[in-house]
Design a protein around this motif. Structure first.
Motif, short mmCIF file in Angstrom:
data_model
loop_
_atom_site.label_atom_id
_atom_site.label_comp_id
_atom_site.label_asym_id
_atom_site.label_seq_id
_atom_site.Cartn_x
_atom_site.Cartn_y
_atom_site.Cartn_z
N TRP A 53 -2.53 3.80 -6.14
CA TRP A 53 -2.38 2.34 -6.13
C TRP A 53 -1.52 1.87 -4.97
N SER A 54 -0.57 2.68 -4.54
CA SER A 54 0.30 2.30 -3.44
C SER A 54 -0.29 2.66 -2.08
N GLY A 55 -1.29 3.51 -2.08
CA GLY A 55 -1.87 3.98 -0.84
C GLY A 55 -1.14 5.15 -0.22
N SER A 56 -0.09 5.62 -0.89
CA SER A 56 0.72 6.69 -0.34
C SER A 56 0.10 8.06 -0.52
N SER A 57 -0.82 8.19 -1.46
CA SER A 57 -1.46 9.47 -1.72
C SER A 57 -2.96 9.33 -1.59
N THR A 58 -3.57 10.26 -0.88
CA THR A 58 -5.01 10.28 -0.73
C THR A 58 -5.54 11.67 -1.05
#
Length: 124
Positions: A53-58
């Motif tokens: 949701w934060s975009g920090s993990s892909t």
């Protein structure tokens, strides 16, 4: 509830690039964990990529790692899948999906909402 609409699919040559978009409506996409799946004719649905949701993990399937990149723009309620150097075997209908709870990112049964899909065809 949330509605997801994919766009950006089409015909692309191998070695080119293509960017898929997944636009969310109804609620902000900022609280959703997003995923991309694809399904080719005669094959089962396959995990492609996911983002927190934060975009920090892909997360990426091994088959696309190093070529595809996921990102999100929470202000626009939109998630993107950048496809670089696509291959003919990447040809499929691509679906975006969203899940609310933390779960296995590669398990389609854990996703709560799905888009209609967009066709991606890669020519040699």
């Amino acid at each position: 509830q949330v509605q997801l609409v994919e766009s950006g699919g089409g015909l692309v040559q191998a070695g080119g690039s293509l960017r898929l978009s997944c636009a969310a409506s109804g609620r902000s996409s900022s609280t959703y964990r997003m995923g991309w799946f694809r399904q080719a004719p005669g094959k089962e649905r396959e995990f492609v990529a996911a983002i927190s949701w934060s975009g920090s993990s892909t997360y990426y399937a091994d088959s696309v790692k190093g070529r595809f990149t996921s990102s999100r723009d929470n202000a626009k309620n939109t998630w993107y899948l950048q496809m670089n150097s696509p291959k003919p075997e990447d040809t499929a209908v691509y679906y975006c999906a969203a899940r609310i709870r933390p779960s296995a990112y590669d398990d389609p049964s854990k996703y709560d909402y799905w888009g209609q899909g967009t066709q991606v065809t890669v020519s040699s």
